[in-house]
Design a protein around this motif. Structure first.
Motif, PDB file in Angstrom:
ATOM      1  N   PRO A 193      -5.749   2.499  -1.835  1.00 22.83           N
ATOM      2  CA  PRO A 193      -6.084   1.074  -1.841  1.00 22.83           C
ATOM      3  C   PRO A 193      -4.848   0.179  -1.840  1.00 22.83           C
ATOM      4  CG  PRO A 193      -6.293   1.966  -4.046  1.00 22.83           C
ATOM      5  CD  PRO A 193      -6.000   3.135  -3.141  1.00 22.83           C
ATOM      6  N   ASP A 226     -10.012  -2.403   1.174  1.00 26.74           N
ATOM      7  CA  ASP A 226     -10.111  -0.962   0.960  1.00 26.74           C
ATOM      8  C   ASP A 226     -11.075  -0.366   1.985  1.00 26.74           C
ATOM      9  OD1 ASP A 226      -9.615   1.470  -0.136  1.00 26.74           O
ATOM     10  OD2 ASP A 226     -10.838   1.178  -1.931  1.00 26.74           O
ATOM     11  N   SER A 227     -10.579   0.522   2.803  1.00 32.75           N
ATOM     12  CA  SER A 227     -11.403   1.125   3.850  1.00 32.75           C
ATOM     13  C   SER A 227     -11.046   2.581   4.036  1.00 32.75           C
ATOM     14  CB  SER A 227     -11.220   0.367   5.168  1.00 32.75           C
ATOM     15  OG  SER A 227      -9.917   0.584   5.686  1.00 32.75           O
ATOM     16  N   THR A 228     -11.871   3.289   4.769  1.00 29.29           N
ATOM     17  CA  THR A 228     -11.635   4.710   4.989  1.00 29.29           C
ATOM     18  C   THR A 228     -10.453   4.961   5.920  1.00 29.29           C
ATOM     19  OG1 THR A 228     -13.237   4.657   6.809  1.00 29.29           O
ATOM     20  CG2 THR A 228     -14.046   5.325   4.633  1.00 29.29           C
ATOM     21  N   PHE A 237      -8.632  -1.344  -9.364  1.00 31.60           N
ATOM     22  CA  PHE A 237      -9.042  -0.070  -8.792  1.00 31.60           C
ATOM     23  C   PHE A 237     -10.512   0.182  -9.120  1.00 31.60           C
ATOM     24  CE2 PHE A 237      -4.466   0.408  -9.682  1.00 31.60           C
ATOM     25  CZ  PHE A 237      -4.019   0.667  -8.389  1.00 31.60           C
ATOM     26  N   GLU A 238     -11.186   0.876  -8.208  1.00 32.18           N
ATOM     27  CA  GLU A 238     -12.603   1.163  -8.408  1.00 32.18           C
ATOM     28  C   GLU A 238     -12.805   2.184  -9.536  1.00 32.18           C
ATOM     29  OE1 GLU A 238     -15.211  -0.241  -7.123  1.00 32.18           O
ATOM     30  OE2 GLU A 238     -14.078  -1.591  -5.806  1.00 32.18           O
ATOM     31  N   GLU A 273      -8.626   6.583  -8.254  1.00 30.37           N
ATOM     32  CA  GLU A 273      -7.800   5.723  -7.407  1.00 30.37           C
ATOM     33  C   GLU A 273      -6.474   5.430  -8.094  1.00 30.37           C
ATOM     34  OE1 GLU A 273      -9.646   2.135  -6.198  1.00 30.37           O
ATOM     35  OE2 GLU A 273     -10.824   3.060  -4.601  1.00 30.37           O
ATOM     36  N   ASN A 317       0.868  -1.174   0.000  1.00 37.40           N
ATOM     37  CA  ASN A 317       0.000   0.000   0.000  1.00 37.40           C
ATOM     38  C   ASN A 317       0.905   1.224   0.000  1.00 37.40           C
ATOM     39  OD1 ASN A 317      -1.734   2.239   1.017  1.00 37.40           O
ATOM     40  ND2 ASN A 317      -3.247   0.604   1.192  1.00 37.40           N
ATOM     41  N   ARG A 336     -10.394  -5.593  -2.794  1.00 35.76           N
ATOM     42  CA  ARG A 336     -11.492  -4.645  -2.588  1.00 35.76           C
ATOM     43  C   ARG A 336     -11.985  -4.660  -1.143  1.00 35.76           C
ATOM     44  NH1 ARG A 336     -12.865  -6.612  -7.950  1.00 35.76           N
ATOM     45  NH2 ARG A 336     -12.513  -4.946  -9.452  1.00 35.76           N
ATOM     46  N   GLU A 350      -2.527  -2.905  -3.247  1.00 42.89           N
ATOM     47  CA  GLU A 350      -2.177  -3.446  -4.553  1.00 42.89           C
ATOM     48  C   GLU A 350      -1.565  -4.830  -4.360  1.00 42.89           C
ATOM     49  OE1 GLU A 350      -0.390  -0.302  -7.362  1.00 42.89           O
ATOM     50  OE2 GLU A 350       0.144   0.376  -5.346  1.00 42.89           O
TER      51      GLU A 350
END
Length: 207
Positions: free
Chosen positions: A40, A33-35, A101-102, A106, A10, A30, A42
């Motif tokens: 994100p 992935d968090s706040t 990635f979303e 990102e 990351n 996925r 990899e």
């Protein structure tokens, strides 16, 4: 039943990797992935193996001294060290060939952070002009240091990252950007490891 043992990085946590296992690598990326993290994860490498639980346990034991917390899968370690260990096992390389990635935002954020991190000064980490660097995935692949930021690879003067990216593309990966300092090695350590070690030693001297 086969599972996947993975090595994740990351860009928000330079020098730290995650070693774990999953049945679905893209879903796992996925789900991580968090706040709590601005960028994100990899997937640096993913290996499908028959005994994922055992191989994960061996890796966690092998790199126990670099583990940050006993009950977490995070290690202060070069991802290529784990890749080297995994390549000694019977496995299928299932690393996603493109980033998961979303959205494009990102991808842009990750790439910009990587570029800033990868601005490495070779002289500052005691790698002299004329030194020979070795590619971590294939020790027969080499380049020569030309100046503080460039190398000569296959007769072309280029950057660490561009040369590493070209090599990975030739090996079948479709990643859009990489940190060359993670893949090129000098005196048995990646350039990123060398930078972190020297920075740590300098900090200890001034502390």
């Amino acid at each position: 039943m086969s599972e996947i043992v993975y090595v994740m990085t990351n860009q928000a946590m330079p020098g730290i990797i995650k070693i774990g296992r999953t049945n679905d690598i893209e879903l796992r990326i996925r789900s991580l992935d968090s706040t709590s993290l601005p960028l994100p994860f990899e997937c640096h490498y993913a290996a499908r193996v028959e005994s994922a639980i055992e191989i994960e346990r061996i890796l966690h034991t092998l790199f126990a001294e670099q583990r940050i917390r006993p009950n977490r899968e995070f290690f202060r370690l070069s991802p290529e060290k784990v890749v080297t260990a995994l390549r000694l096992t019977a496995h299928q390389d299932v690393t996603p060939r493109i980033g998961v990635f979303e959205d494009a935002e990102e991808q842009r954020a990750v790439t910009e952070t990587r570029v800033r991190r990868d601005r490495i000064n070779l002289r500052a980490i005691n790698v002299p002009v004329g030194a020979e660097l070795v590619f971590s995935r294939d020790i027969d692949i080499k380049c020569t240091v030309i100046n503080e930021t460039q190398v000569e690879y296959q007769g072309t003067v280029t950057s660490l990252s561009r040369s590493a990216l070209n090599i990975l593309h030739a090996q079948g990966y479709s990643v859009s950007s990489v940190s060359g300092s993670v893949f090129w090695m000098y005196e048995g350590e990646t350039l990123d490891e060398r930078r972190q070690r020297i920075e740590s030693e300098q900090f200890e001297i001034t502390a």
